[in-house]
Design an enzyme around this catalytic site. Sequence first.
Site, short mmCIF file in Angstrom:
data_model
loop_
_atom_site.label_atom_id
_atom_site.label_comp_id
_atom_site.label_asym_id
_atom_site.label_seq_id
_atom_site.Cartn_x
_atom_site.Cartn_y
_atom_site.Cartn_z
N GLU A 1 -1.59 -1.49 -5.89
CA GLU A 1 -2.85 -0.97 -6.42
C GLU A 1 -2.53 -0.29 -7.75
O GLU A 1 -1.44 0.27 -7.92
CB GLU A 1 -3.44 0.08 -5.48
CG GLU A 1 -3.97 -0.50 -4.20
CD GLU A 1 -4.47 0.60 -3.30
OE1 GLU A 1 -5.66 0.59 -2.98
OE2 GLU A 1 -3.67 1.47 -2.92
N ASP B 1 -3.04 0.74 7.13
CA ASP B 1 -2.31 0.58 5.87
C ASP B 1 -1.79 -0.85 5.70
O ASP B 1 -1.73 -1.37 4.59
CB ASP B 1 -1.15 1.58 5.78
CG ASP B 1 -1.66 3.02 5.72
OD1 ASP B 1 -2.82 3.23 5.29
OD2 ASP B 1 -0.91 3.94 6.09
N ASP C 1 0.86 -1.18 0.00
CA ASP C 1 0.00 0.00 0.00
C ASP C 1 0.90 1.23 0.00
O ASP C 1 1.58 1.51 0.98
CB ASP C 1 -0.90 -0.02 1.25
CG ASP C 1 -1.84 1.18 1.28
OD1 ASP C 1 -2.69 1.29 0.39
OD2 ASP C 1 -1.70 2.02 2.20
#
Length: 244
Positions: free
Chosen positions: A119, A218, A35
Amino acid sequence: MGRGVRATQQWATGPYSTVGKSEPLPTSDEDVGIDLGVMHFAALSSGSFIDHPRYFRKAEKKLASAQQALSRKKRGSHRRKKAVQRVAKGHRKIANQRKDFHHKASRALVNQYQVIVFEDLRVKNLTKRAKPKQDKETGQYVPNGASAKAGLNKSILDAGWTTFTGIVSVKAAWAGRTVVFVNPFMTSQLCSGCGVVVKKELSERWHRCRCGTELDRDTNSAKVILQHGYQHLSGGTRPTRATA
Ligand SMILES: [Zn+2]
């Protein structure tokens, strides 16, 4: 100058110029979800973090004062010219430091992990601001985590993530690793323990679920990102792109 020439030069001097050549590594049995963020440069699904380098803040302060000094100089003056040079030097220094940091961090990740899941930042608006929270009684705006989020200047952060995932992808390809990019939708709200939605404000740094899962928000996101990466590799449809 033709387009092709420029492209070639960019390749030679751009962020990928020192990525290196093919160097396959022995297979690793560790995978990681990552992340990328503002509080930490990266939260790993393993529970560890890669922090923003301290010298970014130092360089940022220096650059800010150089910019302030510049704004006070008279147009066309010799002193102004000098001040412009100092600002330019500050930008160059930050760019070089970032490049160095990206290469070291990406090398460490590729050396350790076989599958690396990010991501897809192309579909995530990371510069999106947190909505200001209004105190119900006084009507005054209260901190909502955005100020912590804005701890580092956006100009320092923005140039970072896409370049970084690009460098990781190239190094991973050389090393025979797999990089997967998954849809960022809801990754910060899903529970990595049981999969339910646990809504959190941006200011809430801790993920706590009824199933008993409790961890840094996170880190939780990073675990969800890894799970989505696995879904892709086993034939699911979540990811938006992958390198292998
Ligand atoms: Zn849960």
